[in-house]
Design a protein around this motif. Structure first.
Motif, PDB file in Angstrom:
ATOM      1  N   GLN A 152      31.935  32.184  37.019  1.00 31.03           N
ATOM      2  CA  GLN A 152      32.665  33.490  36.846  1.00 31.03           C
ATOM      3  C   GLN A 152      31.882  34.194  37.067  1.00 31.03           C
ATOM      4  N   GLU A 153      31.158  34.712  38.605  1.00 31.46           N
ATOM      5  CA  GLU A 153      29.862  34.944  39.428  1.00 31.46           C
ATOM      6  C   GLU A 153      29.646  35.356  40.825  1.00 31.46           C
ATOM      7  N   SER A 175      34.966  39.613  34.332  1.00 29.03           N
ATOM      8  CA  SER A 175      35.396  41.726  34.635  1.00 29.03           C
ATOM      9  C   SER A 175      36.493  42.188  35.028  1.00 29.03           C
ATOM     10  N   ASP A 176      37.322  41.770  35.652  1.00 32.39           N
ATOM     11  CA  ASP A 176      38.165  42.741  36.162  1.00 32.39           C
ATOM     12  C   ASP A 176      39.181  41.669  35.830  1.00 32.39           C
TER      13      ASP A 176
END
Length: 440
Positions: free
Chosen positions: A48-49, A128-129
């Motif tokens: 996810q990063e 996060s988006d």
């Protein structure tokens, strides 16, 4: 019994083995599933990063490891999939893992393919988006895993079953050994170690066994006594008849021999009647018809009936007491009174006395038949109520007794739940008491 115990022990062992194998398979599969889902979660958290370009590169590298990576927009539309063209894929918003990720930030699901017999593990996380990242991998289903390890399970089960058979056989032998020893030494009176839970059962079996042995002994003794007692009058009848038949007897001898035949026949008839009566009392277990009986009146009738016999033996009869009622069988009580009084007359002395007394003491009615006859020595008193037992055999035969009267008395007393008591002294006489519960 041994086969049943063996079979049930083996059945328990088989069920235990099957249950253990099934439980272990389920436990191992649960551990495997949790580990697979934990690995997917780690993949998802690491990915996810990464940027879109890095994710596509990573997805291309992980294709060979059969790890599927899917990127979705906030509405569940597929943006990227490392194994399938995203343009051909439908919206995934209704998939359980995607819906959970939209609502809670992460979700997981397992879907099984019946065709491929495999399960696909899915783990999704919300970025996060707002986009969604899903990681998936295929793994064997529990049925596939079970099929692959089945040969090993069969071998292990066979070994365990063989051990169970051997242990069941040895355990059954050890369990039944005390019972077998007990059965082999039932007659010895030897102390055998057995389970304390069997104590009531063992005591009952031993008592029944001893009763059977004792009854067999008594039956054998009874048969021998009957044979002997029947033989005596029959021999006398045959001898007298032969003398008359051959003409060796004439005149007064014929009359005397005929009297002997008649006397022996009467004795034979009395003996047969007493044997039949004893047999009836032995075999009949049903409750006899009972009624409220005035025992004093029955005794008075019996005394009156035996007056002629008493005069013949030069014995006096005396009736004492008063009206007393008991609950009993009238015919049996008449028989009891007759046998007691008849015995008191037969075994008395000339000029002797027979006293019959019926009286009540509180809740009991006591019948006493007392004579002034020859009496019974102490060593014979315990056996006097046995069949064919005689203190003085020569006197008994001369008086016409069968040796069964007191045995019949004992049976009748037992039938009425009464108590029988004997007091006697040689040369002074005998007193027999029967204690009944008074009728209401």
């Amino acid at each position: 019994m041994k086969k049943k115990i063996n079979a049930r022990m083996v059945l328990v062992a088989v069920l235990g083995i099957l249950a253990t194998m099934a439980l272990l398979t389920a436990v191992f599969y649960g551990v495997f599933r949790r580990q697979t889902m934990a690995d997917l979660r780690i993949y998802a958290l690491l990915l996810q990063e990464e940027s879109q370009e890095e994710l596509m590169l990573t997805g291309s590298n992980m294709r060979e490891e059969k790890v599927r990576i899917t990127m979705l927009d906030a509405q569940g539309g597929v943006l990227y999939d490392n194994q399938t063209d995203s343009a051909d894929m439908e919206n995934h918003s209704l998939r359980p893992e995607i819906r959970s990720a939209m609502e809670d930030g992460e979700g997981q699901a397992i879907r099984r393919s019946a065709t491929l017999d495999k399960s696909t593990f899915y783990y999704a996380v919300r970025l996060s988006d707002g986009r969604l990242l899903r990681v998936a991998t295929e793994a064997e289903s529990i049925y596939s895993i079970l099929g692959s390890i089945m040969p090993s399970l069969v071998w292990i089960g066979a070994v365990l079953l063989l051990l169970s058979l051997l242990l069941a056989h040895r355990l059954t032998d050890s369990l039944l050994e005390p019972v077998k020893k007990l059965a082999d030494h039932l007659d010895d009176g030897e102390e055998i170690t057995y389970y304390e839970e069997l104590e009531p059962f063992v005591q009952t079996i031993r008592k029944q066994h001893w009763d059977i042995v004792e009854n067999a002994r008594l039956r054998q003794e009874f048969t021998a006594n009957v044979t002997h007692e029947l033989k005596t009058p029959l021999t006398a009848i045959s001898g007298y008849a032969e003398l008359i038949e051959t003409g060796m007897a004439s005149g007064e001898d014929v009359i005397r021999f005929a009297g002997g035949i008649h006397q022996s026949a009467q004795r034979l008839l009395h003996l047969i009647n007493d044997i039949i009566r004893l047999s009836e009392l032995d075999s009949s277990r049903e409750e006899s018809m009972t009624e409220r009986v005035n025992l004093y009146e029955l005794a008075a009738v019996c005394v009156e009936m035996l007056e002629v016999s008493a005069q013949k033996h030069k014995v006096s009869l005396r009736m004492e007491g008063g009206s007393c009622y008991v609950q009993g069988n009238r015919l049996m009580l008449e028989e009891l009174l007759f046998n007691l009084c008849d015995n008191a007359i037969r075994y008395n002395v000339e000029g002797g006395l027979v006293r019959v007394d019926v009286h009540r003491e509180r809740e009991q009615v006591i019948l006493t038949v007392q004579d002034t006859g020859i009496g019974i020595p102490q060593e014979h008193q315990e056996r006097i109520f046995e069949r064919f037992y005689r203190v003085d055999k020569s006197r008994s035969k001369s008086t016409g007794g069968t040796g069964l009267g007191l045995a019949i008395v004992k049976h009748i007393v037992a039938r009425h739940q009464a108590q029988l008591k004997l007091e006697s002294s040689p040369g002074k006489g005998t007193a027999i008491r029967v204690v009944f519960m008074a009728a209401i």
